[in-house]
Design a protein around this motif. Structure first.
Motif, PDB file in Angstrom:
ATOM      1  N   ARG A   7       0.934  -1.169  -0.193  1.00 45.90           N
ATOM      2  CA  ARG A   7      -0.064  -0.104  -0.078  1.00 45.90           C
ATOM      3  C   ARG A   7       0.834   1.269  -0.014  1.00 45.90           C
ATOM      4  NH1 ARG A   7      -3.116  -1.135   5.291  1.00 45.90           N
ATOM      5  NH2 ARG A   7      -0.846  -1.576   5.823  1.00 45.90           N
ATOM      6  N   LEU A   8       0.769   2.039  -1.183  1.00 48.42           N
ATOM      7  CA  LEU A   8       1.676   3.050  -1.366  1.00 48.42           C
ATOM      8  C   LEU A   8       0.924   4.465  -1.062  1.00 48.42           C
ATOM      9  CD1 LEU A   8       3.534   2.518  -4.562  1.00 48.42           C
ATOM     10  CD2 LEU A   8       4.525   2.345  -2.277  1.00 48.42           C
ATOM     11  N   LEU A   9       1.834   5.449  -0.380  1.00 43.32           N
ATOM     12  CA  LEU A   9       1.498   6.708  -0.435  1.00 43.32           C
ATOM     13  C   LEU A   9       2.335   7.635  -1.460  1.00 43.32           C
ATOM     14  CD1 LEU A   9       0.690   9.155   2.449  1.00 43.32           C
ATOM     15  CD2 LEU A   9       2.329   9.457   0.767  1.00 43.32           C
ATOM     16  N   ILE A  10       1.777   8.346  -2.574  1.00 45.44           N
ATOM     17  CA  ILE A  10       2.796   9.003  -3.337  1.00 45.44           C
ATOM     18  C   ILE A  10       2.648  10.414  -2.827  1.00 45.44           C
ATOM     19  CG2 ILE A  10       3.551   9.825  -5.698  1.00 45.44           C
ATOM     20  CD1 ILE A  10       3.798   6.579  -5.267  1.00 45.44           C
ATOM     21  N   HIS A  11       3.897  10.821  -2.459  1.00 45.54           N
ATOM     22  CA  HIS A  11       4.029  12.181  -2.059  1.00 45.54           C
ATOM     23  C   HIS A  11       4.767  13.304  -3.294  1.00 45.54           C
ATOM     24  CE1 HIS A  11       5.454  15.229   0.923  1.00 45.54           C
ATOM     25  NE2 HIS A  11       4.150  15.345   1.227  1.00 45.54           N
ATOM     26  N   GLY A  12       4.190  14.050  -3.557  1.00 43.37           N
ATOM     27  CA  GLY A  12       4.745  15.002  -4.733  1.00 43.37           C
ATOM     28  C   GLY A  12       4.117  14.349  -5.832  1.00 43.37           C
ATOM     29  N   GLU A  33      -0.298  -0.767  -4.733  1.00 42.98           N
ATOM     30  CA  GLU A  33      -1.535  -0.187  -4.691  1.00 42.98           C
ATOM     31  C   GLU A  33      -1.551   1.194  -4.114  1.00 42.98           C
ATOM     32  OE1 GLU A  33      -6.080  -0.552  -2.868  1.00 42.98           O
ATOM     33  OE2 GLU A  33      -4.386  -1.901  -2.393  1.00 42.98           O
ATOM     34  N   VAL A  34      -1.597   2.148  -5.027  1.00 40.87           N
ATOM     35  CA  VAL A  34      -1.641   3.539  -4.329  1.00 40.87           C
ATOM     36  C   VAL A  34      -2.770   3.972  -3.804  1.00 40.87           C
ATOM     37  CG1 VAL A  34      -1.368   6.072  -4.896  1.00 40.87           C
ATOM     38  CG2 VAL A  34      -0.215   4.192  -6.644  1.00 40.87           C
ATOM     39  N   VAL A  35      -2.607   3.959  -2.481  1.00 39.91           N
ATOM     40  CA  VAL A  35      -3.855   4.182  -1.388  1.00 39.91           C
ATOM     41  C   VAL A  35      -4.106   5.749  -1.147  1.00 39.91           C
ATOM     42  CG1 VAL A  35      -3.889   1.894  -0.393  1.00 39.91           C
ATOM     43  CG2 VAL A  35      -2.682   3.938   0.858  1.00 39.91           C
ATOM     44  N   ALA A  36      -3.180   6.639  -1.487  1.00 41.76           N
ATOM     45  CA  ALA A  36      -3.234   8.070  -1.549  1.00 41.76           C
ATOM     46  C   ALA A  36      -2.167   8.685  -2.362  1.00 41.76           C
ATOM     47  CB  ALA A  36      -2.853   8.459   0.009  1.00 41.76           C
ATOM     48  N   ALA A  37      -2.563   9.767  -2.703  1.00 39.36           N
ATOM     49  CA  ALA A  37      -1.708  10.640  -3.792  1.00 39.36           C
ATOM     50  C   ALA A  37      -1.699  12.165  -3.169  1.00 39.36           C
ATOM     51  CB  ALA A  37      -2.030  10.605  -5.114  1.00 39.36           C
ATOM     52  N   VAL A  38      -0.475  12.736  -2.600  1.00 41.46           N
ATOM     53  CA  VAL A  38      -0.459  14.028  -1.806  1.00 41.46           C
ATOM     54  C   VAL A  38       0.452  14.870  -2.767  1.00 41.46           C
ATOM     55  CG1 VAL A  38       0.265  14.800   0.204  1.00 41.46           C
ATOM     56  CG2 VAL A  38      -0.481  12.560   0.229  1.00 41.46           C
ATOM     57  N   ARG A  40       1.111  19.407  -3.055  1.00 38.01           N
ATOM     58  CA  ARG A  40       0.815  20.750  -2.308  1.00 38.01           C
ATOM     59  C   ARG A  40      -0.426  21.266  -2.504  1.00 38.01           C
ATOM     60  NH1 ARG A  40       5.489  24.582  -3.397  1.00 38.01           N
ATOM     61  NH2 ARG A  40       4.897  24.045  -5.402  1.00 38.01           N
ATOM     62  N   ARG A  41      -0.844  21.082  -3.504  1.00 38.54           N
ATOM     63  CA  ARG A  41      -2.609  21.610  -3.710  1.00 38.54           C
ATOM     64  C   ARG A  41      -3.074  20.354  -4.630  1.00 38.54           C
ATOM     65  NH1 ARG A  41      -0.332  26.357  -3.957  1.00 38.54           N
ATOM     66  NH2 ARG A  41       0.382  26.203  -6.155  1.00 38.54           N
ATOM     67  N   VAL A  42      -4.342  19.981  -4.570  1.00 43.02           N
ATOM     68  CA  VAL A  42      -5.008  18.894  -5.416  1.00 43.02           C
ATOM     69  C   VAL A  42      -6.276  19.539  -6.000  1.00 43.02           C
ATOM     70  CG1 VAL A  42      -4.119  16.850  -4.509  1.00 43.02           C
ATOM     71  CG2 VAL A  42      -6.326  17.874  -3.545  1.00 43.02           C
ATOM     72  N   ASP A  43      -6.597  19.182  -7.255  1.00 42.01           N
ATOM     73  CA  ASP A  43      -7.618  19.637  -7.732  1.00 42.01           C
ATOM     74  C   ASP A  43      -9.229  18.825  -7.862  1.00 42.01           C
ATOM     75  OD1 ASP A  43      -6.461  21.828  -8.739  1.00 42.01           O
ATOM     76  OD2 ASP A  43      -5.666  20.981 -10.594  1.00 42.01           O
ATOM     77  N   ALA A  44      -9.004  17.654  -7.482  1.00 36.79           N
ATOM     78  CA  ALA A  44      -9.847  16.775  -7.325  1.00 36.79           C
ATOM     79  C   ALA A  44      -9.912  15.648  -6.126  1.00 36.79           C
ATOM     80  CB  ALA A  44     -10.041  16.014  -8.629  1.00 36.79           C
ATOM     81  N   ARG A  45     -10.798  14.897  -5.566  1.00 39.05           N
ATOM     82  CA  ARG A  45     -10.641  14.173  -4.365  1.00 39.05           C
ATOM     83  C   ARG A  45     -10.123  12.799  -4.851  1.00 39.05           C
ATOM     84  NH1 ARG A  45      -9.453  15.831  -0.417  1.00 39.05           N
ATOM     85  NH2 ARG A  45      -9.853  17.775  -0.882  1.00 39.05           N
ATOM     86  N   VAL A  46     -10.832  12.459  -6.379  1.00 42.74           N
ATOM     87  CA  VAL A  46     -10.154  11.069  -6.698  1.00 42.74           C
ATOM     88  C   VAL A  46      -9.963  11.123  -7.993  1.00 42.74           C
ATOM     89  CG1 VAL A  46     -10.957   8.522  -7.086  1.00 42.74           C
ATOM     90  CG2 VAL A  46     -11.847   9.825  -5.024  1.00 42.74           C
ATOM     91  N   VAL A  47      -8.441  10.830  -8.461  1.00 40.07           N
ATOM     92  CA  VAL A  47      -8.178  10.775  -9.932  1.00 40.07           C
ATOM     93  C   VAL A  47      -7.671   9.159 -10.380  1.00 40.07           C
ATOM     94  CG1 VAL A  47      -6.604  11.544 -11.573  1.00 40.07           C
ATOM     95  CG2 VAL A  47      -7.442  13.005  -9.894  1.00 40.07           C
ATOM     96  N   VAL A  50      -7.647   6.770  -7.546  1.00 37.88           N
ATOM     97  CA  VAL A  50      -6.629   7.234  -6.436  1.00 37.88           C
ATOM     98  C   VAL A  50      -6.988   8.303  -5.566  1.00 37.88           C
ATOM     99  CG1 VAL A  50      -4.352   7.730  -5.684  1.00 37.88           C
ATOM    100  CG2 VAL A  50      -4.745   6.016  -7.737  1.00 37.88           C
ATOM    101  N   PRO A  51      -7.362   8.100  -4.365  1.00 38.00           N
ATOM    102  CA  PRO A  51      -7.645   9.362  -3.412  1.00 38.00           C
ATOM    103  C   PRO A  51      -6.496  10.257  -3.369  1.00 38.00           C
ATOM    104  CG  PRO A  51      -7.975   7.317  -2.393  1.00 38.00           C
ATOM    105  CD  PRO A  51      -7.200   6.970  -3.548  1.00 38.00           C
ATOM    106  N   GLN A  52      -6.838  11.557  -3.508  1.00 40.54           N
ATOM    107  CA  GLN A  52      -5.900  12.800  -3.556  1.00 40.54           C
ATOM    108  C   GLN A  52      -6.097  13.622  -2.447  1.00 40.54           C
ATOM    109  OE1 GLN A  52      -4.529  13.316  -7.096  1.00 40.54           O
ATOM    110  NE2 GLN A  52      -5.131  11.310  -7.142  1.00 40.54           N
ATOM    111  N   PHE A  53      -5.048  13.939  -1.655  1.00 41.07           N
ATOM    112  CA  PHE A  53      -4.797  14.742  -0.418  1.00 41.07           C
ATOM    113  C   PHE A  53      -4.114  15.940  -0.654  1.00 41.07           C
ATOM    114  CE2 PHE A  53      -6.043  10.627   0.536  1.00 41.07           C
ATOM    115  CZ  PHE A  53      -6.973  10.680   1.514  1.00 41.07           C
TER     116      PHE A  53
END
Ligand code: NAD
Length: 237
Positions: A7-12, A33-38, A40-47, A50-53
């Motif tokens: 389970r991956l978090l992608i930062h950047g 499996e990417v569980v979170a994409a982080v 500085r800013r995000v334009d959507a909740r899910v892309v 993948v959940p965006q934060f």
């Protein structure tokens, strides 16, 4: 035997490297499996599922095994703290870290498995070995490191140039650095050893960011479940 995906978090996640990581995770059987994409800013909740934060929402991300960080130094402290708080591993390729941040990473590696590298390509891992050996064999030769990158790269000399320089220094050389920022160059490093009447040139040219992203994904799959420590990328690739 089936293994559960890492389970991956992608930062950047919105950056050049983040996008390459997300695409490779979608396209190939990466074991992740990417569980979170982080970002500085995000334009959507899910892309693409993948959940965006946004960076400010980092505390609210779901459980993850490994964070892969290709962001900027100003984002590094937060992802390091989160990995420690969650007991997750950290794979970071962010360059331009301060000495204090490098010291924090060393301290963190007593609590979590961590792998930081200025360059995740196999070719550069081998280049380090060659540079260290050449420096040892060529005492007194001039050593120059010339690196070239795209115009949007913020740090200079590049993290890879500095790491190559450290390898040369460990072999007794005194490296000098030169940086070129031009066009869309992905990343080139030339290490030159010169003496009267002769020169040796060791070079690596990256033409595609996927080599770094593939290396980071591979390291992430090898880091899950390891005991805390600071892992060298060369031993995991
Ligand atoms: P980029 O500018 O395209 O992307 C940066 C990403 O970081 C963006 O998603 C941005 O939103 C995010 N970000 C910025 N500040 C943040 C913060 N405070 N919190 C959370 N996220 C934040 O950069 P890039 O070309 O993808 O490179 C990213 C880093 O990776 C740089 O340091 C670069 O030098 C390094 N890099 C390392 C390797 C390697 O193999 N180690 C290879 C290529 C690039």
């Amino acid at each position: 035997m089936t293994t559960t995906p890492v389970r991956l978090l992608i930062h950047g996640a919105t950056g050049r490297m983040g996008q390459a990581l997300l695409r490779l995770c979608r396209e190939q059987d990466s074991g992740c499996e990417v569980v979170a994409a982080v970002a500085r800013r995000v334009d959507a909740r899910v892309v693409d599922g993948v959940p965006q934060f946004a960076a400010a929402e980092l505390a609210g991300v779901p459980a993850f095994d490994v964070a892969i960080d290709f962001s900027l130094p100003e984002g590094f402290d937060a992802i390091l703290s989160l990995c420690i708080a969650r007991g997750a591993a950290l794979v970071s390729g962010t360059t331009g870290l301060s000495d204090a941040q490098k010291a924090q990473l060393d301290t963190a590696s007593t609590k979590i498995p961590a792998a930081w590298a200025s360059n995740f390509s196999l070719g550069v891992a081998v280049l380090h070995e060659l540079v260290a050996r050449a420096a040892t064999l060529l005492p007194g030769w001039d050593c120059d490191i010339v690196e070239a990158h795209h115009t949007r790269k913020l740090d200079a000399p590049s993290g890879t140039a500095l790491t190559l320089g450290a390898a040369a220094q460990a072999g007794g050389a005194q490296p000098h650095y030169a940086s070129i920022r031009a066009g869309d160059i992905v990343g080139e490093h030339l290490v030159q050893f010169a003496a009267a009447g002769e020169r040796i040139e060791l070079a690596h040219r990256a033409s595609n960011r996927d080599i770094f992203a593939r290396g980071a994904l591979h390291v992430a799959t090898r880091l899950r479940g390891r005991t805390p420590g600071s892992y060298r990328v060369a031993e995991l690739l």
